[in-house]
Design a protein around this motif. Structure first.
Motif, PDB file in Angstrom:
ATOM      1  N   ALA A  47      -6.618   1.412  -6.618  1.00  0.00           N
ATOM      2  CA  ALA A  47      -5.913   2.652  -6.303  1.00  0.00           C
ATOM      3  C   ALA A  47      -6.497   3.809  -7.103  1.00  0.00           C
ATOM      4  CB  ALA A  47      -4.418   2.498  -6.599  1.00  0.00           C
ATOM      5  N   SER A  59       0.830  -1.195   0.000  1.00  0.00           N
ATOM      6  CA  SER A  59       0.000   0.000   0.000  1.00  0.00           C
ATOM      7  C   SER A  59       0.869   1.251   0.000  1.00  0.00           C
ATOM      8  CB  SER A  59      -0.939   0.012   1.208  1.00  0.00           C
ATOM      9  OG  SER A  59      -0.208  -0.040   2.418  1.00  0.00           O
ATOM     10  N   THR A  60       0.310   2.332  -0.534  1.00  0.00           N
ATOM     11  CA  THR A  60       1.011   3.610  -0.555  1.00  0.00           C
ATOM     12  C   THR A  60      -0.010   4.733  -0.488  1.00  0.00           C
ATOM     13  OG1 THR A  60       2.682   4.935  -1.740  1.00  0.00           O
ATOM     14  CG2 THR A  60       1.013   3.826  -3.083  1.00  0.00           C
ATOM     15  N   ASP A  61       0.448   5.927  -0.132  1.00  0.00           N
ATOM     16  CA  ASP A  61      -0.416   7.104  -0.147  1.00  0.00           C
ATOM     17  C   ASP A  61       0.387   8.282  -0.685  1.00  0.00           C
ATOM     18  OD1 ASP A  61       1.205   8.031   1.960  1.00  0.00           O
ATOM     19  OD2 ASP A  61      -0.144   7.175   3.462  1.00  0.00           O
ATOM     20  N   GLU A  62      -0.246   9.416  -0.787  1.00  0.00           N
ATOM     21  CA  GLU A  62       0.391  10.574  -1.404  1.00  0.00           C
ATOM     22  C   GLU A  62       1.560  11.106  -0.582  1.00  0.00           C
ATOM     23  OE1 GLU A  62      -2.111  13.505  -3.498  1.00  0.00           O
ATOM     24  OE2 GLU A  62      -3.815  12.335  -2.764  1.00  0.00           O
ATOM     25  N   GLN A  70      -2.491   6.763  -4.398  1.00  0.00           N
ATOM     26  CA  GLN A  70      -2.776   6.104  -3.132  1.00  0.00           C
ATOM     27  C   GLN A  70      -3.672   4.904  -3.402  1.00  0.00           C
ATOM     28  OE1 GLN A  70      -4.615   8.999  -0.548  1.00  0.00           O
ATOM     29  NE2 GLN A  70      -6.616   8.759  -1.482  1.00  0.00           N
TER      30      GLN A  70
END
Length: 251
Positions: free
Chosen positions: A212, A186-189, A197
């Motif tokens: 996403a 997972s990733t976000d801004e 994200q």
């Protein structure tokens, strides 16, 4: 006299086992054809291999320390170190294997992106450059992938080129986790400069599910900004959806 002979043989066997050459052990083990080991020295308990080749991927200065006490419980535990700051690939960690699977603690691994990708054929003639760093405090193998996982992936100076353009993506931080046996990234801004994200889930048979979204940011490469329109219409906050369900590209 019999007791002395038995004790002498026992001491001899203990010393023989403790000092058993790693070079001889490697020669006795039936390795897969894609695995080649050279420059082996030390003992089976504390040894080093100058070069380990894994399906055209080369590791240098592979040092291991085999733990004795876990063997009494049917578990093979190795304190492993690969390379150094001067080598292309480096890593270290405590690895264990038993009938329940593989476990790892305090695992760290650093390598160029092309080492990780290997000979995998990516779609659209894609080429990837950059550095990959993985930090895993805890890993427990399960079905289809894991029972427990906690870690981070850092993609540094990532640059992707394909038939559609050039995408210098910069630095991306991904969180690693395990959910219902599946591998979740997972990733976000805050973890990238691309306005992305969401989650990337890898399940059984390398099935990949992407859920996403992305929106335009000043840091995005020009070719990426121009390609956003192909993802559909943005929502009220300017996010374009990113949806994919299939196998992991290149596998």
């Amino acid at each position: 006299m019999v007791k002395k002979i038995f004790l002498g043989l026992l001491i001899y066997l203990v010393f023989m086992l403790a000092l058993f050459p790693a070079r001889v052990a490697v020669q006795l083990v039936p390795l897969p054809p894609q695995v080649k080991i050279a420059g082996v020295s030390g003992t089976i308990w504390d040894g080093i291999a100058g070069i380990v080749s894994l399906d055209k991927r080369m590791l240098e200065q592979v040092h291991w320390q085999l733990k004795f006490l876990p063997l009494l419980t049917g578990k093979v535990t190795v304190d492993l170190a690969v390379g150094s700051r001067a080598t292309v690939v480096s890593g270290k960690g405590l690895l264990s294997w038993s009938l329940s699977g593989v476990q790892a603690q305090d695992l760290r691994f650093e390598a160029p992106a092309n080492f990780v990708i290997g000979d995998a054929r990516l779609p659209f003639h894609t080429k990837v450059d950059g550095e990959v760093s993985v930090i895993v405090p805890q890993l427990q193998q399960g079905k289809p992938w894991c029972n427990a996982l906690d870690g981070k992936v850092f993609l540094n100076k990532l640059n992707v080129t394909n038939q559609f353009g050039d995408y210098p993506l910069g630095n991306i931080h991904l969180a690693l986790a395990c959910r219902n046996g599946e591998l979740v990234l997972s990733t976000d801004e805050k973890s990238n400069g691309l306005g992305v994200q969401g989650e990337f889930t890898i399940g059984e048979n390398n099935k990949l599910l992407v859920d996403a979204k992305v929106r335009e940011t000043p840091e995005q490469p020009k070719d990426l900004k121009q390609a956003l329109g192909f993802l559909g219409k943005p929502d009220s906050e300017g996010y374009y959806p990113i949806r994919y369900s299939g196998v992991v590209p290149g596998l």
